[in-house]
Motif scaffolding. Sequence first.
Motif, short mmCIF file in Angstrom:
data_model
loop_
_atom_site.label_atom_id
_atom_site.label_comp_id
_atom_site.label_asym_id
_atom_site.label_seq_id
_atom_site.Cartn_x
_atom_site.Cartn_y
_atom_site.Cartn_z
N ALA A 194 3.96 0.51 -11.40
CA ALA A 194 3.17 -0.42 -10.59
C ALA A 194 3.27 -1.84 -11.14
O ALA A 194 3.41 -2.80 -10.36
CB ALA A 194 1.72 0.04 -10.56
N GLU A 211 0.82 -1.20 0.00
CA GLU A 211 0.00 0.00 0.00
C GLU A 211 0.86 1.26 0.00
O GLU A 211 0.58 2.22 -0.73
CB GLU A 211 -0.93 0.01 1.22
CG GLU A 211 -2.12 -0.93 1.10
CD GLU A 211 -3.12 -0.46 0.05
OE1 GLU A 211 -3.06 0.72 -0.35
OE2 GLU A 211 -3.95 -1.26 -0.37
N PHE A 214 2.36 1.63 -3.42
CA PHE A 214 1.36 2.07 -4.39
C PHE A 214 1.05 3.55 -4.23
O PHE A 214 0.93 4.28 -5.23
CB PHE A 214 0.09 1.24 -4.23
CG PHE A 214 -0.94 1.49 -5.30
CD1 PHE A 214 -0.90 0.81 -6.51
CD2 PHE A 214 -1.95 2.42 -5.11
CE1 PHE A 214 -1.84 1.04 -7.50
CE2 PHE A 214 -2.89 2.67 -6.09
CZ PHE A 214 -2.84 1.97 -7.29
N ARG A 218 1.60 6.55 -6.95
CA ARG A 218 0.52 7.44 -7.36
C ARG A 218 0.93 8.90 -7.21
O ARG A 218 0.68 9.71 -8.10
CB ARG A 218 -0.72 7.15 -6.51
CG ARG A 218 -1.84 8.14 -6.80
CD ARG A 218 -3.20 7.64 -6.48
NE ARG A 218 -3.33 6.85 -5.30
CZ ARG A 218 -4.44 6.18 -4.96
NH1 ARG A 218 -5.49 6.24 -5.75
NH2 ARG A 218 -4.50 5.47 -3.87
N GLY A 243 -6.68 0.26 -5.30
CA GLY A 243 -6.25 1.49 -5.96
C GLY A 243 -7.23 1.95 -7.02
O GLY A 243 -7.54 3.14 -7.13
N ALA A 255 -4.21 -3.70 -6.09
CA ALA A 255 -4.56 -3.11 -7.38
C ALA A 255 -6.05 -2.77 -7.43
O ALA A 255 -6.44 -1.68 -7.89
CB ALA A 255 -4.19 -4.06 -8.51
#
Length: 489
Positions: free
Chosen positions: A355, A329, A332, A336, A380, A377
């Motif tokens: 990613a 997390e 990710f 982002r 997200g 995924a």
Amino acid sequence: MLDALYQDCSDIVIRRFRIGGVTDAVLVYIEGLSDTGLIDQHILAPLMRTDAADADKNGDKGRTVPVDETASVAQTSGVRTMAELNSQIFDGSPVVLVDHSDAGTAFGLAKWEKRSVEEPMAESVVRGPREGFTETIRVNTSMLRRRIKSYRLKLKTIQIGAYTQTKVALAYVDGIAEPALIAEVSARIERIEIDGILESNYIEELIEDNPFSPFPQLSTTERPDVATAALLEGRVLVMVDGSPFVLIAPTTFTTILQSPEDYYQRFLIGSVIRWLRYFFVLVALLAPSLYVAVVTFHQEMIPSRLLLTLVRSREEIPFPALAEAMLMEITFEGLREAGVRLPKQVGAAVSIVGALVIGQAATAAGLVSSPMVMVVAITGIASFLLPQYSGGIALRMLRFPIMLLSGFLGLLGLTLGFILIYVHLCSLRSFGVPYLSPVAPLSGSELKDVLIRAPHWMMRSRPSLYVKRNKRRLPAGQKPEPPKGEERM
């Protein structure tokens, strides 16, 4: 006084001249903020050509020279103090001061470079208007005037900031918005004392009810159509010069989850998409925590074949599920943010390719399992379904403490975290309006625009959360009906 006040200000022009060759005068403006071509054509040329002999016939030199009548400029205003002069020229209005006169004249000839009207990047729609607010407050107010062609649309302007003197406009529809709400928003803004306002978030943080809550208590929008709809519902707008983001007060949690496109599609499609959005909001908040809780404490809830698959995928993973989820997390979220900060040409490619590459490499190296990559995924993707960026950030931030509770207490911790968030949401207010209304407290008549998107002919009244008077939006009998009998084609 002017030479001393504006010393070392090379962009401030102080032009001395004579009206009709007789009366001394001075023109003050800022180069780059005022239209110099129009100044020469409509101020200097008419005043310097005027016959000032008649103006001096009474021996009172310069007092009766009609500056505002001689110059061919529509918008003029009087200037009587140095503070007013300073405010006018920094707004781009040139000021003429005449000898022996106790007041100057400011002319509305402001002109500076500004961004053209473009489609908002953060609130794109498939069907709907394509224009968005800009950084110029008068352009933004003109967009509202073009949509609401009524004198009842009121725009109250306040200047805030000891140095920036930023214009803040309070917009509402008189006769729809509640006077108590208007007075409360205005009072909170007027008591602000700060050296400068650079963006609307400055105002948001200084007037919201609970500054320590992660959830936004004022909606933001770049779309004039969304702002107009809020005005017609009885809400109040706060517009800040220099920012394209308009604040809407009050707001609720359900309005944050609504998209303007819900009202531009057919109501059946809008209702289905809205329910899809509600589902993925829960996914974005709870999916990693649910996976961690089940894998760590509640394996009996997993079907046998799926459990065997999970065991095979995790048999070489050195970390517990909680550490695995936190690692993925955080990675990710970092990707982002990197995609947002990088230039547009490479930002999307870095976020997507990064990613994929990192997820594949982490799985091949045995650091994380394939099911965990899939859960992260999906989470997200679910977080991207929220129309309001600020609301999405709140859910992304709360995902981590719920994940920790689930890693230590299992489903009990997940339930505890969800209850704490729900209790917090129930305690929030936005200018006196309960944050979870009309769900808590329950108002059945308002659910037609929450659980579903009812057709426009059914929403005959404005939301009672914001409006106590003038509730009727459209009369009854607006439902379309097919022709009957011989009239049918």
